[in-house]
Design a protein around this motif. Structure first.
Motif, PDB file in Angstrom:
ATOM      1  N   LEU A  63      63.914   8.733  23.435  1.00  0.00           N
ATOM      2  CA  LEU A  63      63.646   9.437  24.680  1.00  0.00           C
ATOM      3  C   LEU A  63      64.364   8.646  25.780  1.00  0.00           C
ATOM      4  O   LEU A  63      64.096   7.462  25.962  1.00  0.00           O
TER       5      LEU A  63
ATOM      6  N   SER B 184      61.512   5.125  24.319  1.00  0.00           N
ATOM      7  CA  SER B 184      60.746   5.111  23.076  1.00  0.00           C
ATOM      8  C   SER B 184      61.519   5.861  22.002  1.00  0.00           C
ATOM      9  O   SER B 184      62.449   6.601  22.298  1.00  0.00           O
ATOM     10  N   LYS B 185      61.106   5.630  20.764  1.00  0.00           N
ATOM     11  CA  LYS B 185      61.644   6.457  19.688  1.00  0.00           C
ATOM     12  C   LYS B 185      60.928   7.790  19.745  1.00  0.00           C
ATOM     13  O   LYS B 185      59.837   7.900  20.309  1.00  0.00           O
TER      14      LYS B 185
ATOM     15  N   ASP C 136      60.246  11.562  17.263  1.00  0.00           N
ATOM     16  CA  ASP C 136      60.552  12.168  15.964  1.00  0.00           C
ATOM     17  C   ASP C 136      61.312  13.484  16.145  1.00  0.00           C
ATOM     18  O   ASP C 136      61.422  14.022  17.236  1.00  0.00           O
TER      19      ASP C 136
END
Ligand code: SF4
Lengths: 80, 353
Positions: free
Chosen positions: A43, A51-52, A54
């Protein structure tokens, strides 16, 4: 509007990345996410990956963004 | 948009409101939520019994007039170049906005671009207008450390970064008992983690629910909130699990802690909130624009008749401001809530109530 935008890391050198979202590419820094690699979805907020994220969440957000007329304006706005 | 989810949420909200027997007031503290909620029509599908208030969630809207005046003062100096996020450019200070000083101001998309601007303009001091909540603060920390490491001397930041949780606490403790619960911001929570809202739940007994930005998700979060109010059992919950964890982004928090000290800060229309802002630590003093130019921010007096402060506290709706839609429109904004596309007044104007 000013959602942080999910994007895929397509190039990475130290903490400097090129990210891609729906064919739009721009530079972003990954300093805040030390364990990140090419191919990961992140993001991106004001030029920094925060952040990661999905695949499913990324897809939903891209769909939401695609409905907006001002996608290109999203990355240069400051969000709360 | 998932219709089934939305209908279920509507029914749950209605049942909860009936049980409570009065209107439930929920405050969102995130500009992106404000826009998302208006734009997707969430307001129009919310049952009567619940009202959404747009709180101090838009970084531009909460920036004090006095700070804007300092930015303008620096823009008027020959030796300075202002680097700012685009949203700030049209916010009026006492003497016009940055828009009227375009030769001395550059819009940047990230803090990193501001530092780049300094490298490219060695004959100027680049002042980065560092506003925003926990989501943007880590980026400022990164570039200050870069500048220190790389010995870039013509770069400094005018720090007005703010903290969301102290503002939420102040809204509850001072003048407002109208807020029943908070719809907590998504991206701020990515950084600070949802546990950061624990004091609001523990001390003030208000539900705090983190939500994403997609309409069905917001409706589900609203249902969760209303049910908590009806049960009389406030809880902490994240319904944005894809990106928000209990503890947040540890690296970002560590960087911020290395660079900044917590200090009192002025919020537009609200005034001073103790321990609600950040200033650079003494070791980064050389990059602190306030120190470099010997300026102190004088809290702004707003005498335009703008009622942004009351709007931000959820005390009035934008339409209750006498200037709304008349003297104040997005084309010629009087206050920051109309300037920013994330501001409550701009959202009301664009999408209707
Ligand atoms: S309508 Fe304009 S003047 Fe009134 S509170 Fe909103 S921004 Fe301020």
């Amino acid at each position: 509007m000013c959602l942080a935008v999910p994007a895929r890391i397509v190039e990475l050198e130290e903490d400097r990345a090129v990210v891609d979202a729906m064919g739009n590419r721009w530079r972003a820094r990954t300093t805040l996410l030390p364990d990140i690699g090419v191919g990961d979805l992140v993001l991106v907020h004001a030029g920094f990956a925060i952040s990661k994220v999905d695949e499913e969440e990324a897809r939903e957000t891209w769909e939401l963004l695609a409905q907006l007329d001002d996608f290109n304006a999203t990355t240069n706005k400051l969000s709360g | 948009m998932n219709l089934n989810t939305i209908q279920k949420a509507q029914a749950a909200i209605k049942a909860a409101c009936d049980k409570v027997g009065r209107r439930i007031h929920v405050m969102e503290v995130c500009g992106t939520h404000t826009v998302s909620i208006f734009r997707s029509g969430v307001r129009s599908i919310l049952p009567e019994g619940v009202k959404l208030l747009s709180g101090p969630g838009c970084p531009v809207c909460v920036t004090d007039q006095g700070y804007i005046d300092v930015v303008i003062e620096l823009a008027d100096r020959d030796d300075c170049l202002i680097a700012t996020y685009g949203d700030m450019i049209r916010v009026p200070g006492q003497d016009g906005s940055l828009e009227s000083r375009q030769a001395r101001a550059r819009i940047v998309l990230s803090a990193d671009d501001a530092l780049q601007l300094a490298r490219a303009n060695p004959d100027k001091t680049v002042v980065f207008v560092a506003v925003g909540f926990e989501t943007t603060t880590p980026a400022t920390a990164v570039v200050v450390q870069d500048a220190a490491r790389q010995g870039i001397k013509n770069f400094c930041v005018l720090c007005a970064h703010k903290l969301v949780v102290p503002a939420m606490q102040t809204l509850l403790s001072a003048r407002n008992d109208r807020i029943d619960a908070f719809l907590c911001p998504g991206h701020v929570s990515v950084i600070i983690g949802y546990e950061a809202y624990a004091p609001v739940v523990d001390q003030y007994k208000r539900p705090c629910v983190v939500a994403g930005f997609e309409p069905a998700g917001i409706m589900e979060a609203m249902a969760e909130i209303c049910e908590q109010v009806a049960r009389g059992k406030p809880e902490l919950k994240s319904m944005y699990q894809a990106v928000v964890t209990a503890r947040g982004n540890a690296k970002a928090q560590a960087l911020v802690a290395e660079c900044f000290d917590v200090t009192d800060a002025y919020w537009r229309g609200i005034g001073k909130i103790e321990q609600s802002g950040l200033e650079l630590k003494p070791r980064y003093e050389a990059f602190d624009a306030f120190k470099r130019f010997g300026i102190t921010e004088i809290p702004g007096q707003c005498n335009t008749g703008c009622r942004c402060g009351e709007v931000l506290c959820g005390l009035i709706d934008p339409k209750d401001c006498g200037l709304f839609g008349r003297a104040c429109t997005p084309q010629s904004p009087v206050g920051p809530c109309m300037v920013s596309s994330e501001g409550a007044c701009a959202a009301w104007y664009k999408y209707g109530s």
